[in-house]
Design an enzyme around this catalytic site. Structure first.
Site, mmCIF file in Angstrom:
data_model
loop_
_atom_site.group_PDB
_atom_site.id
_atom_site.type_symbol
_atom_site.label_atom_id
_atom_site.label_comp_id
_atom_site.label_asym_id
_atom_site.label_seq_id
_atom_site.Cartn_x
_atom_site.Cartn_y
_atom_site.Cartn_z
ATOM 1 N N SER A 12 -20.249 -20.324 46.005
ATOM 2 C CA SER A 12 -20.297 -21.538 45.213
ATOM 3 C C SER A 12 -20.231 -21.225 43.729
ATOM 4 O O SER A 12 -20.727 -20.199 43.271
ATOM 5 C CB SER A 12 -21.593 -22.303 45.508
ATOM 6 O OG SER A 12 -21.738 -23.420 44.664
ATOM 7 N N SER A 13 -19.630 -22.153 43.000
ATOM 8 C CA SER A 13 -19.588 -22.035 41.545
ATOM 9 C C SER A 13 -20.807 -22.673 40.898
ATOM 10 O O SER A 13 -20.993 -22.566 39.685
ATOM 11 C CB SER A 13 -18.313 -22.699 41.007
ATOM 12 O OG SER A 13 -18.322 -24.088 41.331
ATOM 13 N N SER A 45 30.173 -18.444 68.503
ATOM 14 C CA SER A 45 29.933 -19.678 67.762
ATOM 15 C C SER A 45 28.521 -19.573 67.213
ATOM 16 O O SER A 45 27.701 -18.817 67.749
ATOM 17 C CB SER A 45 30.046 -20.897 68.688
ATOM 18 O OG SER A 45 29.452 -22.043 68.104
ATOM 19 N N THR A 84 24.356 -23.019 61.262
ATOM 20 C CA THR A 84 25.667 -22.507 60.843
ATOM 21 C C THR A 84 25.572 -21.719 59.544
ATOM 22 O O THR A 84 26.211 -20.661 59.397
ATOM 23 C CB THR A 84 26.669 -23.667 60.697
ATOM 24 O OG1 THR A 84 26.861 -24.276 61.976
ATOM 25 C CG2 THR A 84 28.008 -23.167 60.168
ATOM 26 N N LYS A 107 -25.390 -18.689 47.400
ATOM 27 C CA LYS A 107 -24.798 -19.323 48.585
ATOM 28 C C LYS A 107 -23.636 -18.482 49.109
ATOM 29 O O LYS A 107 -22.770 -18.057 48.352
ATOM 30 C CB LYS A 107 -24.310 -20.724 48.236
ATOM 31 C CG LYS A 107 -23.907 -21.567 49.442
ATOM 32 C CD LYS A 107 -23.665 -23.023 49.008
ATOM 33 C CE LYS A 107 -23.434 -23.925 50.200
ATOM 34 N NZ LYS A 107 -22.127 -23.696 50.814
#
Length: 463
Positions: free
Chosen positions: A318-319, A140, A101, A324
């Site tokens: 990767s950190s 409606s 509604t 990688k």
């Protein structure tokens, strides 16, 4: 901030003077601080709502229920919205109580206020164009909102299908590129029999094509609408001929072959088509995720995995581990698949929770289907452009796996017999030597004949 005062069932309320939305939207904004994501993030739904309201205005004008100038102003506002205007004015949260509604009223208010401007009146001058009396005439929420959800979903699925074609073509191109690249097939992660990498990638393309067909079959059910049903399907307050006229105009506006449901009472409470579509989306997600699992496994390594294919490197992995590279694109597609599977549960429960003549939970159904469709489409395009198109094959690695695999014995069984093949398999396992090497050494097959037997078109029955 300047305001204007509007009135509803609960009394007076001030709304921003420049807002196209009104009092009903203002209350919904306060009542449903759920996701923080408003209808503005769902352009397909907004455009579908505008199409429904335009169709209703045209039908009411045709039946002599709406003054021509009012109908044209409403239709003009709707056309602007369908072209992208005023989407920011659709300000209620996508998840809401009330069976949609608040969404319907938000649309009625925005359209009414823009129609007022087109007629030279101020926003809020509702005695000229009223959100309920004019924009919502003969409707409606229970028929206008579901019809809009159907239309929006049909359009969104069309875009998903296009994205799936992009990915299907990417896999098919790799199937051609890898047509004669021999490799070992595996069942239950164990060596099975030889095949080609082209066959493997061709399978992914075929799966997508099959799923697109299932998607088209599912979305066809959404072309049956309940516009004209009004509150529960009896058509109360809609004029005779309105349902047929509104549906005809909606077909003209959208270009979609929508039809009025044969039984509007049934159509107003039934969410089965959404459940079916959600199930197909889950099917697509499951199979797409399986394909991504394969890509991650086949590219595992590079030194301690299968290392049969190389996924294009798109970012550092990767950190802490230099050099990688991770399979981040298949991983993100996997996560989209998990989301879609979860959304299917939500759609299932929301459809089941309907009671008597109405399902009040279509807002969460819309939200879930929209997220699934949109994210699957983005995932397909991302996987195609960022991953599949750049995949390369490690031909020598795969050839070595074939020549050293015990599974090769199965392919040679017709030439040397089951008993001899069994002995070769046992010796190969015990010594670590290759099957082909042992077969030649024992004089079971001459080297020249073995070379012919080991050709990809022979081993894999590749065409």
């Amino acid at each position: 901030m300047t305001t204007r005062r509007e009135h509803d069932l609960l009394g007076d309320k001030d709304v921003p003077a420049e807002a196209y939305w009104g009092v009903h939207t203002a209350r919904a904004r306060e009542n449903f601080p759920i996701t923080g994501t408003t209808l503005a993030a769902y352009p397909h739904l907004i455009e579908a709502l505008a199409a429904v309201k335009e169709a209703a205005a045209r039908a009411n004008a045709e039946l002599g229920l709406l003054a021509p100038e009012i109908a044209e102003a409403i239709a003009g506002a709707c056309r602007e919205i369908r072209e992208g205007a005023l989407h920011g004015e659709f300000a209620v949260d996508v998840i809401q109580g009330g069976a949609g509604t608040s969404t319907n009223m938000n649309a009625n208010e925005v359209i009414a206020n823009r129609a007022l401007e087109l007629l030279g009146h101020a926003k809020g001058d509702y005695h000229v164009v009223h959100p309920n009396e004019h924009v919502n005439l003969g409707q409606s929420t229970n028929d206008a909102y579901p019809t809009a959800v159907n239309v929006a979903t049909i359009i969104a699925v069309r875009q998903l299908s296009e994205a799936m074609v992009v990915l299907e073509k990417a896999f098919a191109a790799k199937a051609v590129e890898f047509h004669d690249v021999l490799k070992m097939g595996r069942t239950q992660l164990q060596d099975a029999v030889p095949m080609t990498l082209g066959q493997e990638f061709g399978t992914y393309a075929v799966m997508l094509g099959e799923d697109r067909q299932r998607l088209h079959e599912a979305v066809a059910l959404l072309h049956e609408i309940n516009l004209g049903a009004t509150a529960i399907g009896t058509g109360l307050n809609a004029a005779p001929g309105y349902a047929e006229a509104a549906c005809r105009h909606l077909r003209e506006i959208t270009g979609l072959p929508v039809v009025t449901a044969a039984d509007l009472v049934e159509a107003t409470q039934d969410c089965g088509a959404f459940v079916h579509l959600s199930g197909v989306l889950k099917r697509i997600a499951v199979k797409l995720s399986k394909s991504c699992n394969d890509l991650r496994l086949l590219s595992s390594g590079p030194r301690a995995g299968l290392n049969e294919i190389n996924l294009p490197p798109v970012q550092a992995g990767s950190s802490i581990m230099p050099g990688k590279i991770n399979p981040v694109i298949p991983e993100v597609v996997n996560q989209v698949a998990f989301e879609v599977i979860g959304n299917d549960v939500t759609v299932t429960m929301a459809a089941e929770a309907g009671q008597l003549q109405l399902n009040a939970f279509e807002p969460i159904i819309l939200h879930s289907l929209s997220e699934s469709i949109t994210h699957l489409g983005a995932a397909c395009r991302t996987l195609a452009s960022k991953c599949v198109s750049g995949i390369t094959a490690n031909v020598a690695v795969m050839r070595a796996y074939v020549e050293n695999s015990i599974g090769l014995v199965t392919a040679l069984n017709p030439s040397i017999g089951y008993a001899a093949a069994t002995e070769i398999a046992k010796e190969a396992l015990a010594t670590g030597r290759g099957v082909a090497e042992l077969v030649v050494e024992k004089g079971l097959i001459p080297a020249e004949e073995l070379a012919k037997l080991l050709r990809p078109e022979t081993l894999a029955r590749a065409n």
